[in-house]
Design a protein around this motif. Structure first.
Motif, mmCIF file in Angstrom:
data_model
loop_
_atom_site.group_PDB
_atom_site.id
_atom_site.type_symbol
_atom_site.label_atom_id
_atom_site.label_comp_id
_atom_site.label_asym_id
_atom_site.label_seq_id
_atom_site.Cartn_x
_atom_site.Cartn_y
_atom_site.Cartn_z
ATOM 1 N N GLN A 418 0.828 -1.353 -0.053
ATOM 2 C CA GLN A 418 0.128 -0.070 0.043
ATOM 3 C C GLN A 418 0.995 1.052 -0.102
ATOM 4 N N TYR A 419 1.949 1.099 0.734
ATOM 5 C CA TYR A 419 2.985 2.367 0.971
ATOM 6 C C TYR A 419 3.600 2.722 -0.335
ATOM 7 N N THR A 421 2.819 1.762 -3.672
ATOM 8 C CA THR A 421 2.001 1.754 -4.794
ATOM 9 C C THR A 421 1.147 3.094 -4.883
ATOM 10 N N ARG A 422 0.847 3.491 -3.474
ATOM 11 C CA ARG A 422 0.026 4.855 -3.640
ATOM 12 C C ARG A 422 0.347 6.132 -4.144
ATOM 13 N N SER A 423 -0.278 6.779 -4.602
ATOM 14 C CA SER A 423 0.044 8.254 -5.414
ATOM 15 C C SER A 423 -0.306 9.264 -4.230
#
Length: 582
Positions: A418-419, A421-423
């Motif tokens: 999650q960290y 790949t998040r924008s």
């Protein structure tokens, strides 16, 4: 946006205008000033030399002669035959003969006293007859107050030219190895009156009598501090020409100071005169002075106006333009209507602003784009083997019924992906970035729990508000897991710590791997030192370039051999440089 430059078209250069205007306006002022100073100084010098100096010298010589005269009378008294006979034969004389000799000495003392208005009293002490003979107390047996007074003054060493007891002044001489003393008291009011006669030469003048050792003895100045300061000024210059007048300042007032020696008393007679009194004869030039002052004011106004018109206004436009550039406003153009040096300066400024704008667009914006591309590249570098192996570990844990470990690993994997790949923002709080790195360590620790673990050091001195670029710590940790323990070593250990001191944030990652050679360490240092255009933009090199690009010199990665045997990587961010720049 356009700024209008001051001035009209002219064939003259600026420096030519300034020089010509300056010469034309100041020539009359300089000429009149020289003439006025010459006349004033001539009159002043003549007044000082011919009046003040001559008058002070005359009175000081008269005083010196009078004191020498009194001293000669005193020496003659000591050699008087009656006094000598009284000194040598006093104890052998008959009463009648002793009285007769004493009367003769008293007559001589009376004659000495009336010989000069400066003598207050005179007396002698004859040791052999143990008596003092005085014009004030008569003939008195010793010891007595008069003898004790004279004796106390004679104890002063070295022997002075005169003696003082409070405000009283005495001339004391001895004869026959101290068998006879002669003492004369000098009138202080008469001496002060003589000084006052000298002071009458000018209305605002004062006279003092003093020496380096005894300081001020007499002065016509009511304020003793002022006379002391004048005396210090003249006597602290032992090499000065005493016959030439000097100048000095006291209390904001300038004085002419004239010094003469009174050799009989070993004192200096100093006369100081307010220069305003001396320069009264030049009052006839006051009208010219005011004319010159008014002319000087006009000259300064005209000169200031010309400088303001020809230099200040154009420079003000240029300064304002620079201030606008400092606020990142590059859409500015200075228009020049003159053909002088400012025309070249303004055109040069316009070219500079245009090139600066182009440089920012071509370089700065490209570097910003490079940062974004490097970050996206890191985000896209999801290692499939790491993902496959992690899923396989989850599968095996479920297979053997270790649901707790499987749940923990799944949760860590979810947080990890999650960290990365998040924008969103490229910067995150330091503690968030640090936690992400620890999540990665936890995942690897679960996967290789039988042979690899990590140790972190607690810290409490890092400010909460510090932000850092995303994904700068996890690549360093990942590099250690991939390269330090790839030989399958047992008891592999990773150490991670952070500290903050004086605007300098440092994160340290170390391992105890045994595969690092000196050649490998040198190659890695070389890659970190090379320009980003010439090396592969992944891993440690990518993080180093991102830090140097954002935070400038002093920030980045440095590598060395760890005390545990493996690689030590120090990640340094100069936080204070960023704060000063903002």
């Amino acid at each position: 946006m356009k700024l209008q430059a001051a001035g009209k078209a002219s064939k003259w250069f600026v420096y030519q205008k300034i020089v010509i205007v300056f010469i034309l306006l100041l020539l009359p002022l300089i000429s009149m000033n020289i003439w006025l100073n010459y006349k004033g100084m001539s009159v002043t010098k003549e007044s000082i030399l011919n009046s003040a100096a001559a008058g002070a010298s005359f009175y000081s010589k008269q005083l010196d002669k009078e004191m020498y005269f009194i001293r000669n009378l005193q020496l003659q008294l000591l050699n008087d035959k009656d006094l000598q006979k009284l000194s040598f034969r006093g104890s052998m004389l008959e009463d009648y003969e002793e009285v007769e000799l004493i009367d003769q000495v008293r007559d001589r003392l009376a004659t000495l006293m009336v010989s000069s208005e400066y003598v207050v009293s005179a007396g002698v002490y004859v040791k052999d007859v143990e008596k003092t003979i005085s014009t004030t107390t008569g003939v008195t047996n010793t010891p007595n107050k008069e003898m004790e007074l004279i004796s106390s003054m004679m104890a002063v060493m070295p022997k002075p030219s005169f003696y003082r007891s409070g405000d009283r002044i005495f001339l004391i001489e001895t004869e026959n190895n101290g068998a006879v003393w002669s003492y004369i008291e000098i009138s202080r009011p008469k001496l002060l009156g003589a000084l006052s006669e000298i002071a009458k030469l000018y209305p605002e003048s004062e006279v003092l009598l003093g020496s380096r050792e005894g300081r001020t003895i007499l002065t016509t100045e009511p304020a003793a501090d002022e006379s002391t300061e004048i005396l210090n000024h003249i006597l602290d210059k032992p090499d000065s020409d005493q016959s030439a007048p000097e100048t000095g300042e006291l209390g904001g007032v300038d004085y002419f100071i004239i010094q003469n020696e009174v050799g009989s008393l070993d004192l200096s007679l100093v006369m100081y005169v307010n220069q305003n009194e001396i320069t009264r004869p030049i009052s006839q030039f006051i009208t010219w002075f005011y004319t010159l002052f008014i002319l000087a004011v006009i000259v300064m106004v005209l000169y200031s106006f010309s400088v303001n018109l020809m230099i200040h206004r154009p420079l003000s436009k240029l300064v304002k333009a620079f201030h606008m550039i400092e606020t990142d406003n590059l859409n500015i153009l200075i228009e020049s209507r003159t053909k002088d040096e400012f025309h070249y300066v303004f055109n040069g400024f316009n070219r500079m602003a245009m090139k600066l704008k182009q440089s920012i667009e071509e370089n700065y914006e490209q570097k910003i784009a490079l940062q974004h591309s490097q970050l996206k590249q890191l985000q896209s570098q999801i290692n499939p083997h790491f993902l496959y192996n992690s899923f396989f570990n989850v599968y095996m844990m479920c297979k053997v019924g270790d649901s707790d470990s499987a749940a923990e690993l799944s949760q860590k994997l979810g947080s990890y992906y999650q960290y990365i790949t998040r924008s969103g923002s490229d910067e995150v709080p330091f503690y968030t970035e640090y936690k992400h790195a620890l999540d990665y360590c936890d995942i690897q620790g679960i996967r290789f729990s039988n042979r690899i673990s990590y140790e972190r050091r607690e810290f409490a001195d890092i400010p909460q508000g510090i932000t850092v670029p995303r994904l700068i710590i996890q690549p360093i940790v990942e590099n250690a897991f991939e390269h330090a323990f790839e030989d399958g070593m047992e008891e592999g250990m990773l150490y991670i710590s952070a500290d903050y001191r004086e605007g300098r944030l440092r994160i340290t990652v170390e391992d105890n791997g045994n595969l690092l050679t000196n050649e490998m360490l040198q190659r890695l240092r070389g890659k970190l030192a090379m320009d980003s255009k010439h090396v592969e933009q992944t891993g440690l090199v990518n993080v180093n370039n991102r830090l140097q690009l954002k935070y400038g010199p002093g920030s980045g990665l440095s590598v060395s051999r760890s005390v545990h045997g493996g690689l030590k990587v120090d990640l340094i961010i100069m936080i204070h440089e960023l704060e000063e720049a903002s």
